[in-house]
Write an enzyme that holds these catalytic residues in place. Structure first.
Site, PDB file in Angstrom:
ATOM      1  N   GLN A 167      47.629  52.920  25.838  1.00 20.09           N
ATOM      2  CA  GLN A 167      49.045  53.038  25.497  1.00 20.09           C
ATOM      3  C   GLN A 167      49.827  51.734  25.650  1.00 20.09           C
ATOM      4  OE1 GLN A 167      49.298  56.913  27.912  1.00 20.09           O
ATOM      5  NE2 GLN A 167      50.859  57.190  26.368  1.00 20.09           N
ATOM      6  N   ARG A 204      50.076  52.731  39.215  1.00 21.65           N
ATOM      7  CA  ARG A 204      48.909  53.431  38.685  1.00 21.65           C
ATOM      8  C   ARG A 204      48.647  52.965  37.259  1.00 21.65           C
ATOM      9  NH1 ARG A 204      48.506  59.331  36.171  1.00 21.65           N
ATOM     10  NH2 ARG A 204      46.275  59.319  35.754  1.00 21.65           N
ATOM     11  N   HIS A 206      41.359  57.571  30.933  1.00 24.21           N
ATOM     12  CA  HIS A 206      42.636  58.157  30.514  1.00 24.21           C
ATOM     13  C   HIS A 206      42.619  58.311  28.995  1.00 24.21           C
ATOM     14  CE1 HIS A 206      47.127  58.565  31.624  1.00 24.21           C
ATOM     15  NE2 HIS A 206      46.995  58.984  30.376  1.00 24.21           N
ATOM     16  N   GLU A 245      44.004  64.267  33.318  1.00 24.59           N
ATOM     17  CA  GLU A 245      44.324  65.461  32.552  1.00 24.59           C
ATOM     18  C   GLU A 245      43.164  65.974  31.702  1.00 24.59           C
ATOM     19  OE1 GLU A 245      49.132  64.568  32.265  1.00 24.59           O
ATOM     20  OE2 GLU A 245      47.957  64.679  30.414  1.00 24.59           O
ATOM     21  N   ASN A 254      50.202  65.964  37.711  1.00 24.41           N
ATOM     22  CA  ASN A 254      51.114  65.500  36.666  1.00 24.41           C
ATOM     23  C   ASN A 254      51.965  66.683  36.220  1.00 24.41           C
ATOM     24  OD1 ASN A 254      49.608  63.170  36.882  1.00 24.41           O
ATOM     25  ND2 ASN A 254      48.693  63.299  34.850  1.00 24.41           N
ATOM     26  N   TYR A 260      55.600  67.953  34.110  1.00 25.13           N
ATOM     27  CA  TYR A 260      56.697  67.609  33.204  1.00 25.13           C
ATOM     28  C   TYR A 260      57.682  68.757  32.986  1.00 25.13           C
ATOM     29  CZ  TYR A 260      54.298  63.268  32.013  1.00 25.13           C
ATOM     30  OH  TYR A 260      53.716  62.027  32.082  1.00 25.13           O
ATOM     31  N   GLU A 262      52.299  61.705  37.744  1.00 26.47           N
ATOM     32  CA  GLU A 262      53.088  61.527  36.521  1.00 26.47           C
ATOM     33  C   GLU A 262      54.243  62.511  36.541  1.00 26.47           C
ATOM     34  OE1 GLU A 262      51.225  61.657  32.681  1.00 26.47           O
ATOM     35  OE2 GLU A 262      49.469  60.524  33.362  1.00 26.47           O
TER      36      GLU A 262
END
Length: 494
Positions: free
Chosen positions: A38, A96, A141, A186, A328, A330, A397
């Site tokens: 990313q 991280r 990742h 994930e 993580n 959200y 996250e």
């Protein structure tokens, strides 16, 4: 490196308690997170091999917003010093990031080691430590070397062996300086979107089987890597190893409906518990997954369950292979019971639970799926404490996206962070959850998978139209730095 266990407040204290009066525990880890594909760019620079995301974004079709790619992204491969300035400006105690497997091992195996890739990560780790920042390193990742995918990827047991060899290489190469490791980020997303629905790399569509098979191998790969560290490196390096699990919180749509309560449990069971139950509890899948998938498979004419089985030896090997809980989080969903038609095999049909977003919840401007529900995190943290033997937890996250163009005065995002940090304080001091760290997603605006550059999660704005890719702090970065400097939420007048 762990702080003293938190002390629960008594009920009378809680009645008058203001989270902005409470400090976070001593030695609390304040971080931000990124992922190699990313931000790094340099997709074929200095001997790097292709990853599944290189292949996925280079193929024709509407797989990614405006057919954008991570070929350049934030160009962190050449602009690491600029990233380091951002880290220092925030005052982070931890950072991280993930290693690009195919930058280090171009064909995914240790047959050829790309020294320039090693040099890059050595430089990152050494400069972080020189500035008092603790690295937390993720081995994988989402960016599997394409050469391994060509031989089956996570559907193949050969990738389990390749991952263990890769993990050992990384532990041996960087483990003298890296003490916090994440094996896989994930696995639910990789399994569900990469091998079931095909909306993320490698783009495999295998409804009803692909997710379960790939998840099965990722769990075994994680356990193999953990045991390799435990046997070969732990005594010398003294580090900790875990796996980053993502999960929404689930609330029953109708609070008085037993069926919706059971559906909410299944939603957690088919997401968080799918991986946490074998790794943290008993080496095997949650009972609700086993029974549901077995029954559904039988109705669909399968001779056995579509969910693979672990052998007794594998269960013993998997059980207990995490030194802390990496979460993580959200958003939250309300869940309705939904009876399956059984016509087509899929993980969604197996779960028999419909996800609903409450229309009263605000939604992040850059992600239609991200409803702002900070209190859901507190519920999830308490669930993990009660279900998984009160583990030490790092929130690795948590973030809020803005749409592009994104205003630097991101007051809505800072409110999301402020309310989330309040809920974490409640979890620590009221629920006695052992939360030891919090990492914002993400340090920088970046290539946000299928959303490309249209969804901005960064604490720092990146101008992707400018060849220099300048990093400029959002208001949330400035406010987050104040929290870190004081180890507490700050009142507006402070």
């Amino acid at each position: 490196m762990a702080s003293a266990p938190p002390v629960a407040l008594t009920s009378p204290d809680y009645c008058n308690w203001n989270p902005e009066d409470a400090s976070f525990p001593e030695q609390f880890a304040w971080g931000a997170s990124t992922a190699a594909y990313q931000i790094e760019g340099g997709w074929n620079a200095d001997g790097k091999g292709p990853s599944t995301w290189d292949t996925f974004t280079h193929q024709a079709g509407d797989r990614v917003f405006e057919n954008q790619t991570g070929d350049v992204a934030c160009s962190s491969y050449t602009l690491w010093e600029e990233d380091l300035k951002c880290i220092k400006q925030l005052g982070l105690t931890h950072y991280r990031f993930s290693l690009s497997w195919s930058r280090l091992l171009p064909d995914g195996t240790t047959g050829f080691i790309n020294q320039k890739g090693v040099d890059y990560y050595d430089k990152m780790i050494d400069s972080l430590l020189a500035n008092g920042v603790t690295p937390m390193v993720t081995l994988y990742h989402f960016d599997l070397p394409q050469s391994l995918e060509d031989r089956g990827g996570w559907r193949s047991s050969a990738t389990v062996e390749a991952f263990e060899a890769y993990a050992q290489f990384c532990f041996r190469t960087f483990g003298d300086r890296v003490k916090l490791w994440i094996t896989i980020n994930e696995p639910y997303v990789v399994a569900e979107l990469g091998y079931e629905k095909g909306t993320m790399a490698p783009g495999v569509k295998a409804p009803g089987t692909g997710a379960y098979l790939s998840a099965h191998n990722m769990i075994k790969a994680h356990a193999s890597a953990w045991h390799a560290y435990d046997k070969l490196f732990r005594k010398q390096h003294g580090g900790l190893v875990s796996i980053a699990l993502n999960s929404d919180w689930a609330e029953p749509f109708h609070p008085n409906s037993p069926a919706d309560h059971e559906a909410a449990k299944r939603h957690i069971g088919f997401c968080l518990d799918w991986f946490a139950t074998p790794i943290f509890l008993n080496g095997d899948y949650p009972a609700i997954m086993k029974s549901k998938i077995s029954a559904m498979s039988k109705k669909q004419g399968y001779s056995s369950s579509r969910l693979p089985e672990f052998t007794e030896e594998e269960k013993m090997t998997i059980k207990g292979t995490a030194d802390f809980f990496s979460l993580n989080y959200y958003t939250t969903r309300k869940i309705k019971n939904q009876d399956s038609s059984c016509s087509q095999p899929s993980t969604t049909e197996d779960k028999e639970a419909e996800e609903v977003t409450d229309p009263s919840w605000p939604v992040a401007t850059g992600s239609s799926w991200l409803a702002v529900v900070p209190w859901g995190l507190r519920h999830l943290l308490k669930y993990i404490k009660d279900t998984y033997n009160h583990p030490i937890i790092y929130i690795t996250e948590n973030g809020f996206s803005q749409s592009d163009p994104a205003p630097l005065d991101d007051s809505q995002r800072w409110e999301y962070f402020r309310l989330t940090l309040q809920e974490i304080l409640k979890a620590i001091y009221i629920d006695s959850v052992q939360v030891r760290g919090y990492f914002v997603w993400s340090l920088l605006d970046n290539f946000e998978w299928s959303c490309g550059y249209s969804s901005r999660f960064g604490l720092f704005h990146v101008d992707f139209e400018n060849a220099a890719l300048p990093r400029v702090p959002y208001r949330s970065a400035i406010e987050y730095a104040r929290v870190i400097a004081n180890n507490k939420l700050m009142n507006s007048h402070e």
